[in-house]
Design an enzyme around this catalytic site. Sequence first.
Site, short mmCIF file in Angstrom:
data_model
loop_
_atom_site.label_atom_id
_atom_site.label_comp_id
_atom_site.label_asym_id
_atom_site.label_seq_id
_atom_site.Cartn_x
_atom_site.Cartn_y
_atom_site.Cartn_z
N GLY A 14 -25.74 66.50 78.13
CA GLY A 14 -27.30 65.56 77.94
C GLY A 14 -26.95 64.08 78.30
O GLY A 14 -26.20 63.66 79.20
N SER A 15 -27.76 63.33 77.33
CA SER A 15 -27.99 61.63 77.66
C SER A 15 -27.07 60.80 77.72
O SER A 15 -27.03 59.84 78.22
CB SER A 15 -28.97 61.44 76.67
OG SER A 15 -30.36 62.12 76.91
N ILE A 16 -25.61 61.28 77.47
CA ILE A 16 -24.56 60.39 77.56
C ILE A 16 -24.29 60.18 79.11
O ILE A 16 -23.91 59.15 79.51
CB ILE A 16 -23.32 60.75 77.11
CG1 ILE A 16 -22.79 62.12 77.62
CG2 ILE A 16 -23.21 61.06 75.55
CD1 ILE A 16 -21.37 62.52 77.15
#
Length: 288
Positions: A14-16
């Site tokens: 995801g957003s990492i």
Amino acid sequence: PTKNQITNTVYEMGSIFKSFTVASALNENIIDIDSKFDVRKPLKLKGKIITDFHGEERILDLEGVFTYSSNIGTAKIAQILGIDKQYNYFTNLGFKRPLDTGIFESVNPVVIPKDKVKELDLVLMSYGHSINISPMHAISALAATINDGEYIEPMVVRDEKYINRPRIKIFSKEVTNIMQNYYRNVVMEGTAKKIQSENYDIGGKTGTSNKFIDGKQNHKKVISSFISFFPINKPKYAVFVLVDEPKALEETRVWGRTAGFNAVPISKNIITQIAPILGVKSNKYKEL
């Protein structure tokens, strides 16, 4: 018996991954801190509509895209960056091979072959979907976004062959200085407020994605993660926490499954415990 969950298991993070997209585009000088991105409307691509979970619905600068974790803004950055450059950075950050850390259990990340990548894949990978890496891959690569841009393959086993690991320059120092400020802003104003501490200055980035089960996305189960660096003004330590299938409390409903509600406070507890052992000075107390 189970696999080594840190080095031998892959997850969609995801957003990492927005850290890599923003740092890469800055490093290529195709965007800068004054760049603006219109995230007021979903981005329509063949096969999917890209929306924002947090929904700022306004024009954001680059810091805003990162702080509020905008999928739409990150997707637009990825379109500017392009597949070739995206894959060059993925390769340099170790996403195309198992890591040689001294632990024999080491997995190969699951990455779409470059010649099979479509625009939708480019966009999805820019915020950590449709690509799977291990936690060890994640923390090693994320450290390079703040470690003066140097990627160092981690060493876990004391052995002469691991002592002089190559230091691969991936990002400029100027880029990592910007990322340092952005990580701090995520804690102060963005999705990681629950790690704010009067004792330590911390920066980081959250990530949440649906879990893949039997090759399909399960929208009822997620993977949440959080990378943190401390002390953020002069980074020395990185902590990576991943939570497999976190459950939301009734009062937080579905939002309570995201990293800000679990991986972030867990990270705060860890740092509060280990910082004195590591000799990191408290902002509040003269003693450690």
